[in-house]
Design a protein around this motif. Structure first.
Motif, PDB file in Angstrom:
ATOM      1  N   ILE A  51     -36.090  21.065  31.845  1.00 52.14           N
ATOM      2  CA  ILE A  51     -36.374  22.792  31.731  1.00 52.14           C
ATOM      3  C   ILE A  51     -36.098  22.555  30.131  1.00 52.14           C
ATOM      4  O   ILE A  51     -35.572  21.542  29.189  1.00 52.14           O
ATOM      5  CB  ILE A  51     -35.553  22.606  32.607  1.00 52.14           C
ATOM      6  CG1 ILE A  51     -35.293  22.800  34.167  1.00 52.14           C
ATOM      7  CG2 ILE A  51     -35.241  24.536  32.573  1.00 52.14           C
ATOM      8  CD1 ILE A  51     -34.095  22.955  34.180  1.00 52.14           C
ATOM      9  N   ALA A  52     -37.039  23.204  29.620  1.00 54.25           N
ATOM     10  CA  ALA A  52     -37.339  23.339  28.317  1.00 54.25           C
ATOM     11  C   ALA A  52     -35.933  24.783  28.394  1.00 54.25           C
ATOM     12  O   ALA A  52     -36.060  26.106  28.749  1.00 54.25           O
ATOM     13  CB  ALA A  52     -37.962  24.007  27.860  1.00 54.25           C
ATOM     14  N   VAL A  53     -34.865  24.357  27.140  1.00 56.71           N
ATOM     15  CA  VAL A  53     -34.273  25.738  26.839  1.00 56.71           C
ATOM     16  C   VAL A  53     -34.335  25.585  25.256  1.00 56.71           C
ATOM     17  O   VAL A  53     -34.624  25.160  24.387  1.00 56.71           O
ATOM     18  CB  VAL A  53     -32.796  25.136  27.676  1.00 56.71           C
ATOM     19  CG1 VAL A  53     -32.904  25.777  28.400  1.00 56.71           C
ATOM     20  CG2 VAL A  53     -32.245  23.875  26.977  1.00 56.71           C
ATOM     21  N   HIS A  54     -33.649  27.465  24.816  1.00 49.76           N
ATOM     22  CA  HIS A  54     -33.874  27.811  23.350  1.00 49.76           C
ATOM     23  C   HIS A  54     -32.123  27.264  22.648  1.00 49.76           C
ATOM     24  O   HIS A  54     -32.010  26.679  21.108  1.00 49.76           O
ATOM     25  CB  HIS A  54     -33.584  29.096  22.938  1.00 49.76           C
ATOM     26  CG  HIS A  54     -34.938  29.904  23.418  1.00 49.76           C
ATOM     27  ND1 HIS A  54     -36.111  29.143  22.552  1.00 49.76           N
ATOM     28  CD2 HIS A  54     -35.725  30.304  24.130  1.00 49.76           C
ATOM     29  CE1 HIS A  54     -37.387  30.556  22.739  1.00 49.76           C
ATOM     30  NE2 HIS A  54     -36.734  30.735  24.241  1.00 49.76           N
ATOM     31  N   ASP A  55     -31.524  27.134  23.810  1.00 44.47           N
ATOM     32  CA  ASP A  55     -29.915  26.920  23.199  1.00 44.47           C
ATOM     33  C   ASP A  55     -29.525  25.308  23.816  1.00 44.47           C
ATOM     34  O   ASP A  55     -28.537  25.971  25.742  1.00 44.47           O
ATOM     35  CB  ASP A  55     -29.016  27.979  23.167  1.00 44.47           C
ATOM     36  CG  ASP A  55     -27.506  27.448  22.449  1.00 44.47           C
ATOM     37  OD1 ASP A  55     -27.083  26.785  22.819  1.00 44.47           O
ATOM     38  OD2 ASP A  55     -27.659  28.587  21.393  1.00 44.47           O
ATOM     39  N   LEU A  56     -29.827  24.475  23.942  1.00 41.31           N
ATOM     40  CA  LEU A  56     -28.423  23.006  25.026  1.00 41.31           C
ATOM     41  C   LEU A  56     -27.640  23.514  24.996  1.00 41.31           C
ATOM     42  O   LEU A  56     -26.638  23.492  26.470  1.00 41.31           O
ATOM     43  CB  LEU A  56     -28.915  22.150  24.467  1.00 41.31           C
ATOM     44  CG  LEU A  56     -28.760  20.571  25.603  1.00 41.31           C
ATOM     45  CD1 LEU A  56     -29.485  20.937  25.673  1.00 41.31           C
ATOM     46  CD2 LEU A  56     -29.012  19.702  24.113  1.00 41.31           C
ATOM     47  N   GLU A  57     -26.619  23.831  23.958  1.00 41.25           N
ATOM     48  CA  GLU A  57     -24.774  23.732  24.231  1.00 41.25           C
ATOM     49  C   GLU A  57     -25.032  25.193  25.104  1.00 41.25           C
ATOM     50  O   GLU A  57     -24.014  24.836  25.951  1.00 41.25           O
ATOM     51  CB  GLU A  57     -24.392  24.702  22.615  1.00 41.25           C
ATOM     52  CG  GLU A  57     -22.855  24.473  23.506  1.00 41.25           C
ATOM     53  CD  GLU A  57     -22.258  24.581  21.864  1.00 41.25           C
ATOM     54  OE1 GLU A  57     -21.414  25.603  21.659  1.00 41.25           O
ATOM     55  OE2 GLU A  57     -22.497  23.952  20.697  1.00 41.25           O
ATOM     56  N   ASN A  58     -25.216  26.276  25.415  1.00 40.60           N
ATOM     57  CA  ASN A  58     -25.015  27.627  26.062  1.00 40.60           C
ATOM     58  C   ASN A  58     -25.832  27.595  27.519  1.00 40.60           C
ATOM     59  O   ASN A  58     -25.291  27.675  28.805  1.00 40.60           O
ATOM     60  CB  ASN A  58     -26.150  28.584  25.528  1.00 40.60           C
ATOM     61  CG  ASN A  58     -25.048  29.218  24.576  1.00 40.60           C
ATOM     62  OD1 ASN A  58     -24.358  29.242  24.513  1.00 40.60           O
ATOM     63  ND2 ASN A  58     -26.112  30.452  23.563  1.00 40.60           N
ATOM     64  N   SER A  59     -27.127  26.368  27.412  1.00 42.48           N
ATOM     65  CA  SER A  59     -27.474  26.247  28.389  1.00 42.48           C
ATOM     66  C   SER A  59     -26.579  25.160  29.333  1.00 42.48           C
ATOM     67  O   SER A  59     -26.209  24.981  30.981  1.00 42.48           O
ATOM     68  CB  SER A  59     -28.986  25.581  28.690  1.00 42.48           C
ATOM     69  OG  SER A  59     -29.340  26.276  28.320  1.00 42.48           O
TER      70      SER A  59
ATOM     71  N   LYS B 187     -44.343  29.625  26.117  1.00 41.21           N
ATOM     72  CA  LYS B 187     -44.150  29.509  27.858  1.00 41.21           C
ATOM     73  C   LYS B 187     -43.450  30.875  27.933  1.00 41.21           C
ATOM     74  O   LYS B 187     -42.789  30.745  28.671  1.00 41.21           O
ATOM     75  CB  LYS B 187     -43.955  28.699  28.653  1.00 41.21           C
ATOM     76  CG  LYS B 187     -45.964  28.295  28.420  1.00 41.21           C
ATOM     77  CD  LYS B 187     -46.408  26.716  29.673  1.00 41.21           C
ATOM     78  CE  LYS B 187     -47.590  27.014  30.153  1.00 41.21           C
ATOM     79  NZ  LYS B 187     -48.150  26.104  30.969  1.00 41.21           N
ATOM     80  N   GLY B 188     -42.216  30.133  26.710  1.00 39.68           N
ATOM     81  CA  GLY B 188     -40.619  30.197  27.056  1.00 39.68           C
ATOM     82  C   GLY B 188     -40.049  28.976  27.399  1.00 39.68           C
ATOM     83  O   GLY B 188     -39.964  28.608  28.362  1.00 39.68           O
ATOM     84  N   GLU B 189     -38.249  29.941  27.787  1.00 32.67           N
ATOM     85  CA  GLU B 189     -37.374  28.679  28.867  1.00 32.67           C
ATOM     86  C   GLU B 189     -38.500  28.914  29.945  1.00 32.67           C
ATOM     87  O   GLU B 189     -38.492  29.741  30.595  1.00 32.67           O
ATOM     88  CB  GLU B 189     -36.112  28.862  28.540  1.00 32.67           C
ATOM     89  CG  GLU B 189     -35.971  29.114  27.770  1.00 32.67           C
ATOM     90  CD  GLU B 189     -34.001  30.194  27.537  1.00 32.67           C
ATOM     91  OE1 GLU B 189     -32.931  28.846  26.881  1.00 32.67           O
ATOM     92  OE2 GLU B 189     -33.937  30.876  27.891  1.00 32.67           O
TER      93      GLU B 189
END
Length: 135
Positions: free
Chosen positions: A9-17, A71-73
Motif C-alpha cells: 500500500i502506497a502512503v504519503h506519510d509512513l509515520e502517520n500510516s 493515483k494517490g494513496e
C-alpha cells in the motif's frame, strides 16, 4: 506461485500510516526498513497469516512517488511468493507477460523481487518474491 506474500500500500506519510494501521491491526509494525535503491521506506504488519507492506517514497523520482502523484494513496501491488524467481520469470515471459526487471533485485524484508507490468496483468502490478538465499 505458492501464495500471496503481501499486499503493498502506497502512503504519503509512513509515520502517520503506521499509527493508523497499528490501531487497525491492534499491534505495531514488526519491521521497518529503507530500500535506498528503490527510493522507498517500508513497514510491515501481520494480520493473521497475511502481511501488509506500507511504502513511502524517499525521493521524488522513486516509483512510489510517481504512483502517489498519479493515483494517490492506496493498493500499489500484490506480491506472490515463488520457489525460484528465475524460473518463474522465464515461465511468465513464455506465457506472454511483460516483466519489468528480468534480473531480480534486492527488495525489502530479505527478498529477491521482480515485477510484472500492470498492462499485462489487467492493471495490477504483480511482484514476485523469493527469500534471498544470500542473506
Amino acid at each position: 506461485m505458492r501464495k500471496i506474500e503481501h499486499i503493498g500500500i502506497a502512503v504519503h506519510d509512513l509515520e502517520n500510516s503506521n499509527e493508523l494501521f497499528s490501531k487497525l491491526f491492534g499491534q505495531p509494525a514488526y519491521k521497518t526498513e529503507e530500500v535506498e535503491s528503490e527510493g522507498v521506506k517500508t513497514s510491515f504488519f501481520m494480520c493473521g497469516p497475511n502481511k501488509i507492506e506500507l511504502l513511502e517514497a524517499t525521493n521524488e523520482n522513486s516509483p512510489i512517488a510517481k504512483f502517489l502523484e498519479k493515483k494517490g494513496e492506496g493498493i500499489h501491488h500484490i506480491a506472490f511468493d515463488v520457489e525460484n524467481i528465475y524460473t518463474e520469470i522465464e515461465r511468465l515471459k513464455g506465457e506472454g507477460f511483460t516483466v519489468l526487471n528480468e534480473t531480480p533485485k534486492k527488495g525489502a524484508d530479505n527478498k529477491l523481487v521482480a515485477f510484472l507490468h500492470p498492462k499485462s496483468t489487467n492493471g495490477v502490478l504483480i511482484e514476485l518474491c523469493q527469500e534471498n538465499p544470500d542473506l
